[in-house]
Design a protein around this motif. Structure first.
Motif, PDB file in Angstrom:
ATOM      1  N   ALA A 197      -0.857  -1.601   5.155  1.00  0.00           N
ATOM      2  CA  ALA A 197      -1.858  -1.951   4.148  1.00  0.00           C
ATOM      3  C   ALA A 197      -1.805  -0.956   2.993  1.00  0.00           C
ATOM      4  O   ALA A 197      -1.411   0.216   3.167  1.00  0.00           O
ATOM      5  CB  ALA A 197      -3.253  -1.972   4.765  1.00  0.00           C
ATOM      6  N   LEU A 198      -2.191  -1.420   1.820  1.00  0.00           N
ATOM      7  CA  LEU A 198      -2.210  -0.586   0.616  1.00  0.00           C
ATOM      8  C   LEU A 198      -3.589   0.039   0.467  1.00  0.00           C
ATOM      9  O   LEU A 198      -4.512  -0.589  -0.027  1.00  0.00           O
ATOM     10  CB  LEU A 198      -1.875  -1.431  -0.617  1.00  0.00           C
ATOM     11  CG  LEU A 198      -0.522  -2.148  -0.598  1.00  0.00           C
ATOM     12  CD1 LEU A 198      -0.390  -3.062  -1.821  1.00  0.00           C
ATOM     13  CD2 LEU A 198       0.615  -1.150  -0.553  1.00  0.00           C
ATOM     14  N   SER A 202      -3.173   5.681   2.733  1.00  0.00           N
ATOM     15  CA  SER A 202      -2.052   5.172   3.515  1.00  0.00           C
ATOM     16  C   SER A 202      -0.952   6.228   3.635  1.00  0.00           C
ATOM     17  O   SER A 202      -0.627   6.921   2.670  1.00  0.00           O
ATOM     18  CB  SER A 202      -1.470   3.911   2.864  1.00  0.00           C
ATOM     19  OG  SER A 202      -2.384   2.848   2.900  1.00  0.00           O
ATOM     20  N   GLU A 223       0.306 -11.246   2.478  1.00  0.00           N
ATOM     21  CA  GLU A 223       0.555 -10.473   1.267  1.00  0.00           C
ATOM     22  C   GLU A 223      -0.500 -10.745   0.199  1.00  0.00           C
ATOM     23  O   GLU A 223      -0.613 -10.008  -0.771  1.00  0.00           O
ATOM     24  CB  GLU A 223       1.950 -10.750   0.707  1.00  0.00           C
ATOM     25  CG  GLU A 223       2.156 -12.161   0.213  1.00  0.00           C
ATOM     26  CD  GLU A 223       2.777 -13.049   1.275  1.00  0.00           C
ATOM     27  OE1 GLU A 223       3.393 -14.052   0.892  1.00  0.00           O
ATOM     28  OE2 GLU A 223       2.640 -12.752   2.468  1.00  0.00           O
ATOM     29  N   GLY A 226      -4.083  -9.423   2.425  1.00  0.00           N
ATOM     30  CA  GLY A 226      -3.805  -8.259   3.256  1.00  0.00           C
ATOM     31  C   GLY A 226      -4.631  -8.263   4.526  1.00  0.00           C
ATOM     32  O   GLY A 226      -5.278  -9.250   4.871  1.00  0.00           O
ATOM     33  N   ARG A 240       1.991   2.397   4.216  1.00  0.00           N
ATOM     34  CA  ARG A 240       2.539   1.621   3.119  1.00  0.00           C
ATOM     35  C   ARG A 240       4.032   1.866   2.994  1.00  0.00           C
ATOM     36  O   ARG A 240       4.538   2.934   3.383  1.00  0.00           O
ATOM     37  CB  ARG A 240       1.851   1.960   1.796  1.00  0.00           C
ATOM     38  CG  ARG A 240       2.163   3.350   1.262  1.00  0.00           C
ATOM     39  CD  ARG A 240       1.788   3.480  -0.204  1.00  0.00           C
ATOM     40  NE  ARG A 240       0.358   3.364  -0.426  1.00  0.00           N
ATOM     41  CZ  ARG A 240      -0.157   2.719  -1.462  1.00  0.00           C
ATOM     42  NH1 ARG A 240       0.631   2.101  -2.325  1.00  0.00           N
ATOM     43  NH2 ARG A 240      -1.462   2.672  -1.628  1.00  0.00           N
ATOM     44  N   MET A 243       7.493   2.109  -2.831  1.00  0.00           N
ATOM     45  CA  MET A 243       7.959   1.087  -3.766  1.00  0.00           C
ATOM     46  C   MET A 243       8.468   1.717  -5.063  1.00  0.00           C
ATOM     47  O   MET A 243       8.100   2.838  -5.407  1.00  0.00           O
ATOM     48  CB  MET A 243       6.821   0.109  -4.092  1.00  0.00           C
ATOM     49  CG  MET A 243       6.313  -0.667  -2.905  1.00  0.00           C
ATOM     50  SD  MET A 243       7.436  -1.990  -2.436  1.00  0.00           S
ATOM     51  CE  MET A 243       6.588  -2.609  -0.984  1.00  0.00           C
ATOM     52  N   ASP A 248       4.021  -3.475  -6.131  1.00  0.00           N
ATOM     53  CA  ASP A 248       3.027  -2.919  -5.208  1.00  0.00           C
ATOM     54  C   ASP A 248       3.217  -3.368  -3.764  1.00  0.00           C
ATOM     55  O   ASP A 248       2.760  -2.681  -2.842  1.00  0.00           O
ATOM     56  CB  ASP A 248       1.595  -3.255  -5.674  1.00  0.00           C
ATOM     57  CG  ASP A 248       1.329  -4.752  -5.738  1.00  0.00           C
ATOM     58  OD1 ASP A 248       2.276  -5.529  -5.511  1.00  0.00           O
ATOM     59  OD2 ASP A 248       0.178  -5.134  -6.016  1.00  0.00           O
ATOM     60  N   SER A 249       3.875  -4.524  -3.553  1.00  0.00           N
ATOM     61  CA  SER A 249       3.995  -4.985  -2.172  1.00  0.00           C
ATOM     62  C   SER A 249       5.149  -5.969  -2.039  1.00  0.00           C
ATOM     63  O   SER A 249       5.690  -6.465  -3.033  1.00  0.00           O
ATOM     64  CB  SER A 249       2.695  -5.650  -1.699  1.00  0.00           C
ATOM     65  OG  SER A 249       2.447  -6.829  -2.441  1.00  0.00           O
ATOM     66  N   ALA A 255       8.354  -7.339   4.403  1.00  0.00           N
ATOM     67  CA  ALA A 255       7.721  -6.077   4.786  1.00  0.00           C
ATOM     68  C   ALA A 255       7.837  -5.836   6.284  1.00  0.00           C
ATOM     69  O   ALA A 255       8.058  -4.700   6.732  1.00  0.00           O
ATOM     70  CB  ALA A 255       6.248  -6.094   4.365  1.00  0.00           C
TER      71      ALA A 255
END
Length: 265
Positions: A197-198, A202, A223, A226, A240, A243, A248-249, A255
């Motif tokens: 998770a962001l 993290s 995504e 979350g 996390r 990146m 950001d994801s 992932a």
């Protein structure tokens, strides 16, 4: 072998391939009567080799002596429904991949304890409803040595037809079941829980501390939204993926593959 030519979309015996919804196939009220559909000869062979029971086959006429021949020969009492490609597409609502579908008996659900008993790394799929993502996560889990999969009840069924096909049959190779208890219950089974998770606090996925625990449960969410806060707060670590380029994801399936590799045995 009972070859049954199809000349009508309402012919008895075809309901499992045409009119039954995924929920009806799953049959929550009587799990022992549940059915799922496996698509394409390769995926069907993976299921058969894993011990799944076939109930009926639907294929184009040319595949009876072609791609489906070995499946039919190994199960001579199984009914085989057949017809031209266009009629089968009208029946199922889509063009068959490699022209073969197999209705199979759904196994009884495993217990969480059974799936986790000898596992060192598991993944918890929380609230992921996209069938493509579910199939891709299972394929990565099988390829990258994940020992078991737990899914929260609000996630997609791994035996959904598309999820099975995207996984290339990997759903038959990795033990899985539904998790009806809180994430914190995994501690009682000896797992350190890692929520992807962001968050401001993290830990980076490449932090060496994450590889020091003998049993790890990697928790993946969608995504979009979350993981929900109650799952993140219950986890031992929030993690996390580093990146670049202000991305950001990643998609949850991508992932998951990165996390499985980094947190390998």
């Amino acid at each position: 072998m009972p070859i049954i030519p199809i000349d009508s979309l309402t012919q008895p015996g075809l309901e499992v391939f045409a009119t039954l919804t995924e929920a009806q196939l799953r049959n929550n009220l009587e799990p022992e009567k549940g059915i799922f559909i496996a698509e394409s000869p390769k995926v069907i062979h993976v299921a058969l080799n894993a011990g799944y029971e076939p109930l009926a086959l639907l294929c184009e006429e040319r595949h009876i002596t072609g791609d489906a021949a070995a499946i039919i020969a190994a199960h001579p009492d199984m009914p085989v429904y057949t017809g031209p490609r266009q009629l089968l597409a009208s029946l199922t609502g889509y063009t068959l991949t490699r022209g073969v579908l197999c209705a199979m008996r759904r196994p009884l659900p495993r217990s969480v304890e059974d799936v986790c008993r000898d596992a060192r790394r598991i993944v918890v799929i929380a609230g992921v409803v996209d069938t493509t993502n579910i199939g891709a996560i299972f394929r990565s889990a099988a390829a990258l040595g994940i020992d078991g999969v737990l899914l929260t009840p609000d996630s997609c069924d791994p035996l959904n037809r598309r999820a099975v096909r995207v996984s290339m049959g990997s759903v038959f190779l990795v033990p899985w079941t539904w998790l009806h208890t809180p994430i914190s219950s995994l501690r009682d089974l000896g797992f350190t829980t890692v929520a992807m998770a962001l968050k401001d606090d993290s830990v980076s996925l490449d932090d060496p501390v994450l590889t020091t625990f003998p049993r790890r449960a990697i928790i993946m969410g969608t995504e979009g939204d979350g993981l929900p806060d109650h799952i993140i707060n219950a986890a031992d670590y929030t993690v996390r993926i580093p990146m670049s380029h202000d991305v950001d994801s990643l998609n949850v399936a991508a992932a998951a593959a990165v996390a499985f590799w980094q947190l390998r045995k």
